[in-house]
Motif scaffolding. Structure first.
Motif, PDB file in Angstrom:
ATOM      1  N   SER A   1       0.813  -1.217   0.000  1.00  0.00           N
ATOM      2  CA  SER A   1       0.000   0.000   0.000  1.00  0.00           C
ATOM      3  C   SER A   1       0.849   1.271   0.000  1.00  0.00           C
ATOM      4  O   SER A   1       0.372   2.329  -0.399  1.00  0.00           O
ATOM      5  CB  SER A   1      -0.961   0.008   1.190  1.00  0.00           C
ATOM      6  N   GLN A   2       2.102   1.166   0.444  1.00  0.00           N
ATOM      7  CA  GLN A   2       2.998   2.324   0.511  1.00  0.00           C
ATOM      8  C   GLN A   2       4.367   1.942  -0.068  1.00  0.00           C
ATOM      9  O   GLN A   2       5.360   1.846   0.660  1.00  0.00           O
ATOM     10  CB  GLN A   2       3.167   2.785   1.955  1.00  0.00           C
ATOM     11  N   PRO A   3       4.444   1.707  -1.385  1.00  0.00           N
ATOM     12  CA  PRO A   3       5.698   1.203  -1.973  1.00  0.00           C
ATOM     13  C   PRO A   3       6.900   2.126  -1.792  1.00  0.00           C
ATOM     14  O   PRO A   3       8.037   1.662  -1.847  1.00  0.00           O
ATOM     15  CB  PRO A   3       5.355   1.012  -3.447  1.00  0.00           C
ATOM     16  N   GLN A   4       6.689   3.406  -1.549  1.00  0.00           N
ATOM     17  CA  GLN A   4       7.799   4.343  -1.358  1.00  0.00           C
ATOM     18  C   GLN A   4       8.268   4.430   0.093  1.00  0.00           C
ATOM     19  O   GLN A   4       9.220   5.147   0.397  1.00  0.00           O
ATOM     20  CB  GLN A   4       7.383   5.742  -1.845  1.00  0.00           C
ATOM     21  N   ASN A   5       7.614   3.694   0.996  1.00  0.00           N
ATOM     22  CA  ASN A   5       7.944   3.739   2.418  1.00  0.00           C
ATOM     23  C   ASN A   5       9.195   2.897   2.680  1.00  0.00           C
ATOM     24  O   ASN A   5       9.131   1.680   2.823  1.00  0.00           O
ATOM     25  CB  ASN A   5       6.746   3.231   3.239  1.00  0.00           C
ATOM     26  N   SER A   6      10.340   3.560   2.757  1.00  0.00           N
ATOM     27  CA  SER A   6      11.603   2.840   2.951  1.00  0.00           C
ATOM     28  C   SER A   6      11.686   2.214   4.341  1.00  0.00           C
ATOM     29  O   SER A   6      12.351   1.194   4.525  1.00  0.00           O
ATOM     30  CB  SER A   6      12.791   3.763   2.708  1.00  0.00           C
ATOM     31  N   ARG A   7      11.012   2.798   5.304  1.00  0.00           N
ATOM     32  CA  ARG A   7      11.009   2.233   6.667  1.00  0.00           C
ATOM     33  C   ARG A   7      10.353   0.860   6.684  1.00  0.00           C
ATOM     34  O   ARG A   7      10.836  -0.050   7.353  1.00  0.00           O
ATOM     35  CB  ARG A   7      10.297   3.181   7.634  1.00  0.00           C
ATOM     36  N   ALA A   8       9.272   0.693   5.933  1.00  0.00           N
ATOM     37  CA  ALA A   8       8.604  -0.610   5.863  1.00  0.00           C
ATOM     38  C   ALA A   8       9.540  -1.647   5.251  1.00  0.00           C
ATOM     39  O   ALA A   8       9.614  -2.785   5.727  1.00  0.00           O
ATOM     40  CB  ALA A   8       7.308  -0.510   5.064  1.00  0.00           C
ATOM     41  N   SER A   9      10.275  -1.271   4.217  1.00  0.00           N
ATOM     42  CA  SER A   9      11.244  -2.189   3.600  1.00  0.00           C
ATOM     43  C   SER A   9      12.328  -2.582   4.586  1.00  0.00           C
ATOM     44  O   SER A   9      12.711  -3.744   4.684  1.00  0.00           O
ATOM     45  CB  SER A   9      11.890  -1.540   2.376  1.00  0.00           C
ATOM     46  N   GLN A  10      12.813  -1.595   5.324  1.00  0.00           N
ATOM     47  CA  GLN A  10      13.851  -1.848   6.314  1.00  0.00           C
ATOM     48  C   GLN A  10      13.347  -2.774   7.418  1.00  0.00           C
ATOM     49  O   GLN A  10      14.020  -3.737   7.800  1.00  0.00           O
ATOM     50  CB  GLN A  10      14.323  -0.525   6.920  1.00  0.00           C
ATOM     51  N   GLN A  11      12.150  -2.499   7.926  1.00  0.00           N
ATOM     52  CA  GLN A  11      11.582  -3.341   8.987  1.00  0.00           C
ATOM     53  C   GLN A  11      11.338  -4.757   8.486  1.00  0.00           C
ATOM     54  O   GLN A  11      11.567  -5.720   9.215  1.00  0.00           O
ATOM     55  CB  GLN A  11      10.284  -2.734   9.496  1.00  0.00           C
ATOM     56  N   LEU A  12      10.899  -4.878   7.251  1.00  0.00           N
ATOM     57  CA  LEU A  12      10.669  -6.203   6.681  1.00  0.00           C
ATOM     58  C   LEU A  12      11.981  -6.976   6.593  1.00  0.00           C
ATOM     59  O   LEU A  12      12.056  -8.150   6.961  1.00  0.00           O
ATOM     60  CB  LEU A  12      10.004  -6.082   5.311  1.00  0.00           C
ATOM     61  N   GLY A  13      13.043  -6.313   6.141  1.00  0.00           N
ATOM     62  CA  GLY A  13      14.357  -6.957   6.078  1.00  0.00           C
ATOM     63  C   GLY A  13      14.852  -7.389   7.447  1.00  0.00           C
ATOM     64  O   GLY A  13      15.385  -8.487   7.618  1.00  0.00           O
ATOM     65  N   GLN A  14      14.658  -6.542   8.451  1.00  0.00           N
ATOM     66  CA  GLN A  14      15.078  -6.872   9.816  1.00  0.00           C
ATOM     67  C   GLN A  14      14.292  -8.064  10.361  1.00  0.00           C
ATOM     68  O   GLN A  14      14.855  -8.938  11.017  1.00  0.00           O
ATOM     69  CB  GLN A  14      14.899  -5.666  10.731  1.00  0.00           C
ATOM     70  N   LEU A  15      12.998  -8.087  10.078  1.00  0.00           N
ATOM     71  CA  LEU A  15      12.176  -9.204  10.536  1.00  0.00           C
ATOM     72  C   LEU A  15      12.639 -10.505   9.886  1.00  0.00           C
ATOM     73  O   LEU A  15      12.807 -11.520  10.560  1.00  0.00           O
ATOM     74  CB  LEU A  15      10.699  -8.955  10.221  1.00  0.00           C
ATOM     75  N   LEU A  16      12.871 -10.472   8.583  1.00  0.00           N
ATOM     76  CA  LEU A  16      13.317 -11.674   7.887  1.00  0.00           C
ATOM     77  C   LEU A  16      14.652 -12.159   8.441  1.00  0.00           C
ATOM     78  O   LEU A  16      14.845 -13.353   8.658  1.00  0.00           O
ATOM     79  CB  LEU A  16      13.417 -11.400   6.383  1.00  0.00           C
ATOM     80  N   GLN A  17      15.552 -11.234   8.688  1.00  0.00           N
ATOM     81  CA  GLN A  17      16.852 -11.600   9.247  1.00  0.00           C
ATOM     82  C   GLN A  17      16.707 -12.197  10.648  1.00  0.00           C
ATOM     83  O   GLN A  17      17.396 -13.152  11.001  1.00  0.00           O
ATOM     84  CB  GLN A  17      17.764 -10.384   9.288  1.00  0.00           C
ATOM     85  N   SER A  18      15.767 -11.683  11.421  1.00  0.00           N
ATOM     86  CA  SER A  18      15.593 -12.175  12.791  1.00  0.00           C
ATOM     87  C   SER A  18      15.095 -13.618  12.835  1.00  0.00           C
ATOM     88  O   SER A  18      15.295 -14.298  13.831  1.00  0.00           O
ATOM     89  CB  SER A  18      14.638 -11.273  13.580  1.00  0.00           C
TER      90      SER A  18
END
Length: 71
Positions: A32-49
């Motif tokens: 819903s917010q493809p330009q939201n870089s924070r969401a991308s970052q949080q998603l990457g952190q979650l996947l790494q965790s």
């Protein structure tokens, strides 16, 4: 929970270690917010965790098309 926005839900899911729900909410936010870089970052952190490749969080996400919408 019903009145919480996406960011509030993410915080609640993180607090209670509900990573599947958090993943779903972050993916929804990314779509819903493809330009939201924070969401991308949080998603990457979650996947790494959870020991998954964090670069997946940077990839474009596809929406799901239901059969009824294909008429």
């Amino acid at each position: 929970m019903a009145t919480a926005n996406l960011e509030e839900r993410i915080k609640l899911y993180q607090t209670y270690d509900l990573w599947h729900e958090n993943l779903d909410t972050l993916a929804t936010m990314r779509r819903s917010q493809p330009q939201n870089s924070r969401a991308s970052q949080q998603l990457g952190q979650l996947l790494q965790s959870v020991k998954l490749d964090p670069s997946i969080g940077q990839q474009p996400l596809l929406g799901i098309q239901t059969l009824t919408s294909r008429r």
